[in-house]
Every structure is written in structure tokens, then in C-alpha cells.
Design a protein around this motif. Structure first.
Motif, PDB file in Angstrom:
ATOM      1  N   MET A 308      17.620  -0.213   1.936  1.00 29.60           N
ATOM      2  CA  MET A 308      16.712  -0.915   1.030  1.00 29.60           C
ATOM      3  C   MET A 308      15.476  -1.436   1.744  1.00 29.60           C
ATOM      4  SD  MET A 308      17.339  -4.195  -1.507  1.00 29.60           S
ATOM      5  CE  MET A 308      17.105  -5.452  -0.224  1.00 29.60           C
ATOM      6  N   SER A 309      14.324  -1.114   1.186  1.00 31.94           N
ATOM      7  CA  SER A 309      13.074  -1.714   1.630  1.00 31.94           C
ATOM      8  C   SER A 309      12.903  -3.033   0.878  1.00 31.94           C
ATOM      9  CB  SER A 309      11.891  -0.789   1.328  1.00 31.94           C
ATOM     10  OG  SER A 309      10.679  -1.511   1.350  1.00 31.94           O
ATOM     11  N   GLN A 310      12.698  -4.121   1.600  1.00 36.48           N
ATOM     12  CA  GLN A 310      12.583  -5.429   0.953  1.00 36.48           C
ATOM     13  C   GLN A 310      11.297  -5.547   0.138  1.00 36.48           C
ATOM     14  OE1 GLN A 310      13.099  -7.412   4.749  1.00 36.48           O
ATOM     15  NE2 GLN A 310      15.012  -8.325   4.048  1.00 36.48           N
ATOM     16  N   THR A 311      10.181  -5.064   0.681  1.00 40.05           N
ATOM     17  CA  THR A 311       8.948  -5.094  -0.101  1.00 40.05           C
ATOM     18  C   THR A 311       9.030  -4.093  -1.251  1.00 40.05           C
ATOM     19  OG1 THR A 311       7.956  -3.578   1.516  1.00 40.05           O
ATOM     20  CG2 THR A 311       7.454  -5.921   1.760  1.00 40.05           C
ATOM     21  N   GLY A 312       9.741  -2.991  -1.031  1.00 43.51           N
ATOM     22  CA  GLY A 312       9.967  -2.043  -2.111  1.00 43.51           C
ATOM     23  C   GLY A 312      10.782  -2.661  -3.228  1.00 43.51           C
ATOM     24  N   ALA A 313      11.769  -3.471  -2.858  1.00 44.36           N
ATOM     25  CA  ALA A 313      12.590  -4.172  -3.852  1.00 44.36           C
ATOM     26  C   ALA A 313      11.739  -5.149  -4.646  1.00 44.36           C
ATOM     27  CB  ALA A 313      13.743  -4.905  -3.159  1.00 44.36           C
ATOM     28  N   ASP A 314      10.863  -5.876  -3.958  1.00 41.16           N
ATOM     29  CA  ASP A 314       9.991  -6.831  -4.644  1.00 41.16           C
ATOM     30  C   ASP A 314       9.016  -6.109  -5.560  1.00 41.16           C
ATOM     31  OD1 ASP A 314       9.164  -9.625  -4.972  1.00 41.16           O
ATOM     32  OD2 ASP A 314       7.288  -8.999  -4.006  1.00 41.16           O
ATOM     33  N   SER A 315       8.485  -4.970  -5.100  1.00 44.03           N
ATOM     34  CA  SER A 315       7.573  -4.178  -5.928  1.00 44.03           C
ATOM     35  C   SER A 315       8.273  -3.687  -7.190  1.00 44.03           C
ATOM     36  CB  SER A 315       7.045  -2.982  -5.124  1.00 44.03           C
ATOM     37  OG  SER A 315       6.231  -2.160  -5.924  1.00 44.03           O
ATOM     38  N   MET A 316       9.514  -3.216  -7.050  1.00 37.54           N
ATOM     39  CA  MET A 316      10.279  -2.767  -8.210  1.00 37.54           C
ATOM     40  C   MET A 316      10.561  -3.920  -9.172  1.00 37.54           C
ATOM     41  SD  MET A 316      13.043  -0.001  -6.702  1.00 37.54           S
ATOM     42  CE  MET A 316      13.700   0.297  -8.359  1.00 37.54           C
ATOM     43  N   ALA A 317      10.871  -5.094  -8.615  1.00 36.06           N
ATOM     44  CA  ALA A 317      11.142  -6.266  -9.452  1.00 36.06           C
ATOM     45  C   ALA A 317       9.893  -6.654 -10.248  1.00 36.06           C
ATOM     46  CB  ALA A 317      11.609  -7.426  -8.587  1.00 36.06           C
ATOM     47  N   LYS A 318       8.741  -6.565  -9.624  1.00 32.73           N
ATOM     48  CA  LYS A 318       7.487  -6.881 -10.324  1.00 32.73           C
ATOM     49  C   LYS A 318       7.226  -5.898 -11.450  1.00 32.73           C
ATOM     50  CE  LYS A 318       5.141  -9.211  -6.506  1.00 32.73           C
ATOM     51  NZ  LYS A 318       4.078  -9.144  -5.479  1.00 32.73           N
ATOM     52  N   GLN A 319       7.749  -4.697 -11.323  1.00 33.72           N
ATOM     53  CA  GLN A 319       7.584  -3.675 -12.360  1.00 33.72           C
ATOM     54  C   GLN A 319       8.681  -3.743 -13.420  1.00 33.72           C
ATOM     55  OE1 GLN A 319       6.724   0.287 -10.585  1.00 33.72           O
ATOM     56  NE2 GLN A 319       6.282  -0.823  -8.697  1.00 33.72           N
ATOM     57  N   GLY A 320       9.588  -4.728 -13.298  1.00 31.49           N
ATOM     58  CA  GLY A 320      10.586  -4.963 -14.333  1.00 31.49           C
ATOM     59  C   GLY A 320      12.000  -4.522 -14.019  1.00 31.49           C
ATOM     60  N   SER A 321      12.250  -4.009 -12.809  1.00 33.61           N
ATOM     61  CA  SER A 321      13.604  -3.573 -12.459  1.00 33.61           C
ATOM     62  C   SER A 321      14.492  -4.767 -12.146  1.00 33.61           C
ATOM     63  CB  SER A 321      13.563  -2.638 -11.244  1.00 33.61           C
ATOM     64  OG  SER A 321      12.846  -1.464 -11.523  1.00 33.61           O
ATOM     65  N   ASN A 322      15.776  -4.690 -12.549  1.00 33.75           N
ATOM     66  CA  ASN A 322      16.713  -5.745 -12.175  1.00 33.75           C
ATOM     67  C   ASN A 322      17.391  -5.377 -10.849  1.00 33.75           C
ATOM     68  OD1 ASN A 322      18.970  -4.011 -12.678  1.00 33.75           O
ATOM     69  ND2 ASN A 322      18.912  -4.556 -14.854  1.00 33.75           N
ATOM     70  N   TYR A 323      18.206  -6.272 -10.345  1.00 33.72           N
ATOM     71  CA  TYR A 323      18.755  -6.064  -9.004  1.00 33.72           C
ATOM     72  C   TYR A 323      19.680  -4.852  -8.923  1.00 33.72           C
ATOM     73  CZ  TYR A 323      23.392  -8.178  -9.997  1.00 33.72           C
ATOM     74  OH  TYR A 323      24.659  -8.451 -10.471  1.00 33.72           O
ATOM     75  N   GLU A 324      20.403  -4.563 -10.004  1.00 33.74           N
ATOM     76  CA  GLU A 324      21.276  -3.382  -9.994  1.00 33.74           C
ATOM     77  C   GLU A 324      20.455  -2.096  -9.919  1.00 33.74           C
ATOM     78  OE1 GLU A 324      24.093  -3.403 -13.148  1.00 33.74           O
ATOM     79  OE2 GLU A 324      25.075  -5.251 -12.484  1.00 33.74           O
ATOM     80  N   GLU A 325      19.350  -2.048 -10.663  1.00 32.61           N
ATOM     81  CA  GLU A 325      18.477  -0.872 -10.622  1.00 32.61           C
ATOM     82  C   GLU A 325      17.833  -0.709  -9.246  1.00 32.61           C
ATOM     83  OE1 GLU A 325      17.061  -0.779 -15.311  1.00 32.61           O
ATOM     84  OE2 GLU A 325      16.065  -2.136 -13.902  1.00 32.61           O
ATOM     85  N   ILE A 326      17.464  -1.820  -8.638  1.00 32.34           N
ATOM     86  CA  ILE A 326      16.874  -1.786  -7.295  1.00 32.34           C
ATOM     87  C   ILE A 326      17.884  -1.213  -6.298  1.00 32.34           C
ATOM     88  CG2 ILE A 326      16.059  -3.224  -5.385  1.00 32.34           C
ATOM     89  CD1 ILE A 326      14.900  -5.127  -7.561  1.00 32.34           C
ATOM     90  N   ILE A 327      19.092  -1.736  -6.337  1.00 34.88           N
ATOM     91  CA  ILE A 327      20.133  -1.291  -5.404  1.00 34.88           C
ATOM     92  C   ILE A 327      20.449   0.187  -5.588  1.00 34.88           C
ATOM     93  CG2 ILE A 327      22.606  -1.507  -4.885  1.00 34.88           C
ATOM     94  CD1 ILE A 327      22.207  -4.580  -5.314  1.00 34.88           C
ATOM     95  N   LYS A 328      20.570   0.618  -6.824  1.00 38.71           N
ATOM     96  CA  LYS A 328      20.930   2.017  -7.078  1.00 38.71           C
ATOM     97  C   LYS A 328      19.773   2.970  -6.807  1.00 38.71           C
ATOM     98  CE  LYS A 328      24.772   1.103 -10.203  1.00 38.71           C
ATOM     99  NZ  LYS A 328      25.378   1.318 -11.539  1.00 38.71           N
ATOM    100  N   HIS A 329      18.568   2.424  -6.673  1.00 41.14           N
ATOM    101  CA  HIS A 329      17.438   3.259  -6.255  1.00 41.14           C
ATOM    102  C   HIS A 329      17.520   3.551  -4.761  1.00 41.14           C
ATOM    103  CE1 HIS A 329      13.336   4.793  -5.841  1.00 41.14           C
ATOM    104  NE2 HIS A 329      13.185   3.962  -4.818  1.00 41.14           N
ATOM    105  N   PHE A 330      17.826   2.528  -3.980  1.00 45.12           N
ATOM    106  CA  PHE A 330      17.802   2.685  -2.525  1.00 45.12           C
ATOM    107  C   PHE A 330      19.103   3.231  -1.946  1.00 45.12           C
ATOM    108  CE2 PHE A 330      14.308  -0.412  -3.045  1.00 45.12           C
ATOM    109  CZ  PHE A 330      13.325   0.259  -2.333  1.00 45.12           C
ATOM    110  N   TYR A 331      20.210   3.075  -2.653  1.00 40.63           N
ATOM    111  CA  TYR A 331      21.503   3.582  -2.196  1.00 40.63           C
ATOM    112  C   TYR A 331      21.998   4.593  -3.231  1.00 40.63           C
ATOM    113  CZ  TYR A 331      21.029  -0.640   0.604  1.00 40.63           C
ATOM    114  OH  TYR A 331      20.546  -1.624   1.443  1.00 40.63           O
TER     115      TYR A 331
END
Length: 339
Positions: A308-331
């Protein structure tokens, strides 16, 4: 008669104006009193969010090795995670990014405990980010934040752990080795290109947009030729280079994630990861030029690039992704389950 008329008119004018003289001072006083009261009204203080107590079936506590003192401290798992999340990710990041970091940190911790092999003696994990995960005490964390943000930021950290209580990441029912880093430069890396060995099926290279908006995205290093040679000779005594040759430094091969896989430096072929380590670069995604007496590196991304990229996670969150979507994107092909 004339005097009587004048006296009468004077009394009439006085009686007419008397309410103005009487009420105006009181109105001014009332206004000032009202302002004083509003100024003196205490601001509502924000209360600290309390950490929930999750009923872990096992591994409810961890033994943390403090690298600087060599002391081992035993902490409840989620209390330990407060120190990890607050040390590893800026509290100013989006809440869903912090939630994702809490799950990743809990997963990494559980993996470390179950695959320990006595790496740290009697301890499960250490607080050195170069080895395991960073960790900071609440007291030191609060001291590093501006006073006006302390309670707000701490509450976000506690909420991230509470929101995800008991959650871990699994692949085929097994806890994963949840690597993470600061900024992928737009695309994450596979482990074999960083540490060798074999790849993990859940750690694949994925793209993430929006990372170029963060300060961690690019950096630059300019080093003189003498120091450049000295740094390489620390690990390779036989190193030789003729800077007058056009191919004195030449990139041979890139990884699929655009990082340097192999680079020719004088009489040596080295990996981009080794050059990153020797020169202290923030990433193995770089360009290099010889400019006069200096070597110039322009670097994209920050960290090893795996997971997981931490800034990538924050960027995804700003675009409306929740934490499960963020995790399943990177893993890749993982599940989020309760312990």
C-alpha cells in the motif's frame, strides 16, 4: 409674559429630550456587557475519544522492542497500533486512509507475531521503521503536533483503530505480509525486484492516480563525483569509472513498475535498489546525469514501493474510496476478516 413663555418652552424641550439622555448610556452599557459576556464564554473543549476494548481470541498483547534502549514493553495490541498509525501516517490524511493504515498495521503486526522466528529474541516486533514498523508514544506524538490540532488528530488515530477493530487482511485464509510505503510514484513494485526471492500472489504491481500532488512524489540529489565514487567503493573495493566515457553510467533494464532494475556504473552492473541504498535515494525510480563535477539524481516516489502506498491511499480516499476499497486495490485478491 415673555419670560414665562421662554421658561415653558425650555421645560418642554427638556422633557422631550430627557428619554434620550437617560436611555442612551444604558444602551451602550448593555451592548458592552453583552460583548463581554460573549468574549468570556469558554469554548467547548473537544474530548478525547476512548479506545474500544476488542475481545481478541489470541495475540491480545504484543511485546515491543524499543530499538534505542533495547527494552521490551508489553502492550495491548490496539493500544500499540495507536503508536504505529500516528507514527506511520500523517493525521491530516483522510479518515478512510487512516482506517486503511490501521488495518494494514494490525495485519503486519499479526504476521510478524506468527512468523517471528525469534528475530527479536523475546519480543514480537520492534519500533525501528527500517526493520518493522515505526512507533511513537502518545506523549511524544502529542508534543510533536501543534497544540490547536492535538486532540483532533489524536481522536482521528483512535477512531481509525476503533473503526477497524479486529480487522485483518487475509489471502486464502492466511494473514498476509502487509508491506506499505510512502509514495509509489504512480505504480507499486513487486517484492522480487526489491528483496529477491519469490513474489507473493497478493503483492502485485498496481497503478494509483493522484500521488504527484504530494511532496513525497519527487526529490533530487546532487553529489560530487568524488563522493559518488567513495560511496560505491564502501561496498565494492574494485570499483572503477571513467567519467569521460559517454556510457560511464547507463541504465540497462527497468522493472515493469518503471524502477531501475539494472544499471551500469563504471565496471559494475548494480541493481537500482543497491544504488538507492548507497546514495540514500528515496526510491529506485530515478534518472541520473553527469553534470560537470557532479552526479544528479532525479527521483520519483518514496519508499520500496511494495504494497500500500500511503499517499495513494489518501488520494483514493479523497476520490471517495473507503478503506476496504483502498486495501483491495493495493493487495490483490485478498479478504478483510475479523480475527
Amino acid at each position: 409674559m415673555r419670560n414665562g413663555i421662554m421658561i415653558f418652552l425650555g421645560l418642554s424641550i427638556f422633557i422631550f429630550l430627557m428619554p434620550v439622555f437617560i436611555t442612551k448610556p444604558f444602551n451602550i452599557m448593555a451592548k458592552n456587557e453583552s460583548n463581554d459576556k460573549s468574549d468570556k464564554t469558554p469554548k467547548k473543549e473537544e474530548k478525547e475519544v476512548e479506545l474500544k476494548k476488542y475481545n481478541y481470541k489470541e495475540h491480545s498483547t504484543i511485546k515491543l522492542l524499543h530499538a534505542e534502549t533495547a527494552e521490551i514493553e508489553e502492550l495491548p495490541l490496539d493500544a500499540y497500533l495507536l503508536g504505529v498509525v500516528s507514527a506511520e501516517m500523517p493525521a491530516s490524511f483522510e479518515m478512510e486512509a487512516l482506517n486503511a493504515q490501521a488495518v494494514v498495521a494490525r495485519t503486519y503486526t499479526l504476521y510478524s507475531i506468527t512468523h517471528n522466528n525469534k528475530k527479536h529474541g523475546d519480543a514480537d516486533i520492534c519500533d525501528n521503521s527500517a526493520c518493522c514498523q515505526a512507533w511513537i508514544s502518545k506523549e511524544n506524538r502529542l508534543a510533536k503536533w501543534d497544540e490547536e490540532n492535538r486532540i483532533e488528530y489524536w481522536n482521528k488515530i483512535v477512531s481509525a483503530v476503533n473503526n477497524t477493530e479486529g480487522k485483518i487482511i487475509t489471502y486464502n485464509g492466511e494473514v498476509i505480509d502487509a508491506f506499505f510505503h510512502s509514495n509509489s510514484g504512480g505504480k507499486t513494485e513487486v517484492p522480487v525486484n526489491v528483496w529477491g526471492g519469490t513474489n507473493y500472489p497478493y503483492l502485485q504491481s498496481v497503478q494509483t492516480s493522484g500521488e504527484d500532488a504530494y511532496s513525497q512524489y519527487n526529490s533530487e540529489l546532487i553529489i560530487n563525483k568524488e563522493e559518488f565514487v567513495s560511496k560505491i567503493k564502501q561496498s565494492h573495493k574494485n570499483f572503477q569509472i571513467d567519467f569521460s566515457k559517454e556510457d560511464a553510467i547507463k541504465i540497462i533494464e527497468y522493472t515493469d513498475a518503471n524502477r531501475i532494475k539494472t544499471i551500469k556504473v563504471g565496471n559494475l552492473n548494480l541493481s537500482g535498489v543497491e544504488i538507492r541504498k548507497l546514495m540514500g535515494l528515496k526510491s529506485a525510480n530515478f534518472t541520473v546525469k553527469v553534470e560537470g563535477d557532479n552526479i544528479k539524481f532525479e527521483v520519483i516516489g518514496y519508499g520500496h514501493g511494495v504494497g500500500m502506498s500511503q499517499t495513494g491511499a489518501d488520494s483514493m480516499a479523497k476520490q471517495g474510496s473507503n478503506y476496504e476499497e483502498i486495501i483491495k486495490h493495493f493487495y490483490t485478491n485478498v479478504e478483510i476478516t475479523n480475527i
